[in-house]
Structure formats: structure tokens, C-alpha cells
Design a protein around this motif. Structure first.
Motif, mmCIF file in Angstrom:
data_model
loop_
_atom_site.group_PDB
_atom_site.id
_atom_site.type_symbol
_atom_site.label_atom_id
_atom_site.label_comp_id
_atom_site.label_asym_id
_atom_site.label_seq_id
_atom_site.Cartn_x
_atom_site.Cartn_y
_atom_site.Cartn_z
ATOM 1 N N ALA A 124 11.217 -32.014 -7.296
ATOM 2 C CA ALA A 124 11.198 -30.892 -6.358
ATOM 3 C C ALA A 124 12.579 -30.663 -5.758
ATOM 4 O O ALA A 124 13.003 -29.516 -5.574
ATOM 5 C CB ALA A 124 10.175 -31.153 -5.256
ATOM 6 N N PHE A 125 13.281 -31.744 -5.464
ATOM 7 C CA PHE A 125 14.624 -31.619 -4.892
ATOM 8 C C PHE A 125 15.547 -30.882 -5.859
ATOM 9 O O PHE A 125 16.252 -29.943 -5.468
ATOM 10 C CB PHE A 125 15.193 -33.005 -4.584
ATOM 11 C CG PHE A 125 16.534 -32.970 -3.916
ATOM 12 C CD1 PHE A 125 16.634 -32.890 -2.535
ATOM 13 C CD2 PHE A 125 17.707 -33.013 -4.666
ATOM 14 C CE1 PHE A 125 17.875 -32.849 -1.912
ATOM 15 C CE2 PHE A 125 18.946 -32.970 -4.051
ATOM 16 C CZ PHE A 125 19.033 -32.892 -2.676
ATOM 17 N N VAL A 198 14.577 -29.190 3.362
ATOM 18 C CA VAL A 198 15.686 -28.968 4.290
ATOM 19 C C VAL A 198 17.008 -29.282 3.599
ATOM 20 O O VAL A 198 17.934 -28.466 3.584
ATOM 21 C CB VAL A 198 15.542 -29.837 5.556
ATOM 22 C CG1 VAL A 198 16.771 -29.671 6.458
ATOM 23 C CG2 VAL A 198 14.269 -29.475 6.318
ATOM 24 N N VAL A 199 17.079 -30.445 2.985
ATOM 25 C CA VAL A 199 18.329 -30.893 2.374
ATOM 26 C C VAL A 199 18.661 -30.098 1.112
ATOM 27 O O VAL A 199 19.808 -29.680 0.910
ATOM 28 C CB VAL A 199 18.266 -32.399 2.045
ATOM 29 C CG1 VAL A 199 19.570 -32.867 1.406
ATOM 30 C CG2 VAL A 199 17.982 -33.206 3.308
ATOM 31 N N ALA A 200 17.675 -29.869 0.260
ATOM 32 C CA ALA A 200 17.932 -29.175 -1.009
ATOM 33 C C ALA A 200 18.449 -27.744 -0.810
ATOM 34 O O ALA A 200 19.433 -27.350 -1.458
ATOM 35 C CB ALA A 200 16.680 -29.176 -1.880
ATOM 36 N N VAL A 202 20.125 -26.525 1.695
ATOM 37 C CA VAL A 202 21.494 -26.609 2.218
ATOM 38 C C VAL A 202 22.477 -26.920 1.089
ATOM 39 O O VAL A 202 23.533 -26.291 0.956
ATOM 40 C CB VAL A 202 21.586 -27.664 3.329
ATOM 41 C CG1 VAL A 202 23.053 -27.917 3.709
ATOM 42 C CG2 VAL A 202 20.798 -27.220 4.556
ATOM 43 N N ALA A 203 22.123 -27.896 0.245
ATOM 44 C CA ALA A 203 22.979 -28.221 -0.898
ATOM 45 C C ALA A 203 23.115 -27.029 -1.836
ATOM 46 O O ALA A 203 24.204 -26.741 -2.355
ATOM 47 C CB ALA A 203 22.408 -29.424 -1.645
ATOM 48 N N GLY A 204 22.012 -26.307 -2.033
ATOM 49 C CA GLY A 204 22.036 -25.160 -2.929
ATOM 50 C C GLY A 204 22.948 -24.041 -2.469
ATOM 51 O O GLY A 204 23.710 -23.473 -3.259
ATOM 52 N N VAL A 205 22.895 -23.726 -1.180
ATOM 53 C CA VAL A 205 23.736 -22.620 -0.699
ATOM 54 C C VAL A 205 25.214 -22.998 -0.703
ATOM 55 O O VAL A 205 26.078 -22.161 -0.986
ATOM 56 C CB VAL A 205 23.313 -22.131 0.713
ATOM 57 C CG1 VAL A 205 21.908 -21.570 0.700
ATOM 58 C CG2 VAL A 205 23.468 -23.213 1.763
#
Length: 222
Positions: A124-125, A198-200, A202-205
Motif C-alpha cells: 500500500a505504501f 500520511v507518509v506515502a 508526502v513522499a509522493g508529492v
């Protein structure tokens, strides 16, 4: 030309995120009870509500309705840092308000449209990183001064949301939005994998901002 105040922007973000929850996660809850929409209908609901929000509220606040998108615009140098936290706070307030209203319609034990991994947090991440990366990259590309063409911007972004929800929804929920995931997760008690959503994003953008800069058109060398 009339200036839009920060208060108006925050109201638009809170209202817009609440409406996103009402029609997006609301579609999930309605389908749980009636099976009338199906997965394709839920994906279409998310895409359509994003289109409506962009066209209806975009001229006020930009219609981010997503903390990750706000962060992405800031990282790209297109949004003032002093407005990031107020925008995120307004989006969270709107998400919780919208999810609370959805809860009034839901059957006991409903997850309220919470995004949950189908095959583990790691998969999912990765999916959410890619989905948010592509969504943010599309947003940055179509909202640049060279490409922006009114209604086509909203259509392109909403089509991206619907496409990603249609294909990846069964695997990760296709959230791409921390506020959209946190509100139903907390209100329904399904918080085990909430960190993924939440974390994924942020990393994606942040990855999208880097790639967007690499794609920037530069004048030819003399």
C-alpha cells in the motif's frame, strides 16, 4: 481586482474537504448498504467531486482540499510557507466534519470509507507513493502558466483521480490525501495502517516536485 482573504481561503478549504468526504467516502458507505454504485461508481464519485470542487472553489483557495497537495505547491515554490499550516488545519477540520456527517448515514461497524491495505502496508505504501506522485505531477504540469486552460485543468485533474481510484482503489484505497484517510480511520477506529496514508502522500508529492523541475522547459542554449 478584489483580493481573496486568508479567512475566505480557509473557509473554502474546510468546506471543500468536507464535501470531498461527503460525496467520496459517502459513496463508499452508500455502496456498502445498497451495492448500487460498485467500485467504478465510487471511483467516478471521487473524480466528479474533485472536478466540481476545482471549478467551484478553485478561484478562491486553489481547491487543494489535500494537505499533501498544499505541501507540494509549497515545495514547488508556488505557495507561501506561512499559509501551509492554516490550510492543512482547515483541510483536517473539513475532513473530520465531513466524515462525521457520513457516520450519520453509515451502518454500525462501518469503516466510513477508510483506506485500508489489501495486501499489507508495504505494498500500500508503494502504491500510494506512486499515485500521489503522479497526481501531483499532473497538477503541477497543468497548472503551470504555459499549459493552464481553464476547464481543462479541472477535467485533467479529476480524470487522474478517477483513473487512479478505479485501478488502485482495491489495493490501497487510492487515498493520495492524508486528510481523506485520517478522518474516517480515526472516527471508525481503523488506525493500524494510518501512517501509510500520511507518509506515502508526502513522499509522493516531494518526488513529483523534483520530477517537475526536471521537466521544466528551458530556453535553448546560445
Amino acid at each position: 481586482m478584489r483580493t481573496v482573504t486568508l479567512r475566505q481561503c480557509l473557509l473554502a478549504e474546510a468546506l471543500g474537504t468536507a464535501v470531498l468526504m461527503l460525496f467520496g467516502t459517502g459513496a463508499v458507505v452508500v455502496n456498502e448498504q445498497t451495492h448500487a454504485l460498485g467500485h467504478g461508481g465510487i471511483a467516478a464519485a471521487f473524480g466528479l467531486v474533485v472536478l466540481v470542487l476545482i471549478q467551484g472553489l478553485g478561484h478562491v483557495s486553489g481547491a487543494h482540499v489535500n494537505p499533501a497537495v498544499t505541501l507540494g505547491f509549497w515545495a514547488a515554490g508556488r505557495f507561501p510557507g506561512r499559509r501551509v499550516l492554516p490550510y492543512v488545519a482547515a483541510q483536517l477540520v473539513g475532513a473530520f466534519a465531513g466524515s462525521a456527517l457520513v457516520k450519520l448515514l453509515a451502518a454500525p461497524g462501518s469503516a466510513l470509507g477508510a483506506t485500508l491495505p489489501a495486501h499489507g502496508a508495504a505494498q500500500a505504501f508503494g502504491i500510494e507513493v506512486f499515485l500521489t506522485f503522479w497526481l501531483m505531477l499532473v497538477i503541477l504540469r497543468v497548472t503551470s502558466g504555459f499549459y493552464e486552460q481553464g476547464l481543462l485543468v479541472g477535467l485533467t485533474i479529476s480524470a487522474t483521480v478517477a483513473l487512479e481510484a478505479l485501478v488502485a482503489g482495491p489495493l490501497s484505497g487510492a487515498s493520495m490525501n492524508p486528510a481523506r484517510s485520517l478522518a474516517p480511520a480515526i472516527l471508525s477506529g481503523h488506525i493500524t495502517a494510518a501512517w501509510v496514508y500520511v507518509v506515502a502522500p508526502v513522499a509522493g508529492v516531494l518526488l513529483a516536485v523534483v520530477v517537475d523541475r526536471l521537466l521544466e522547459l528551458r530556453p535553448p542554449e546560445a
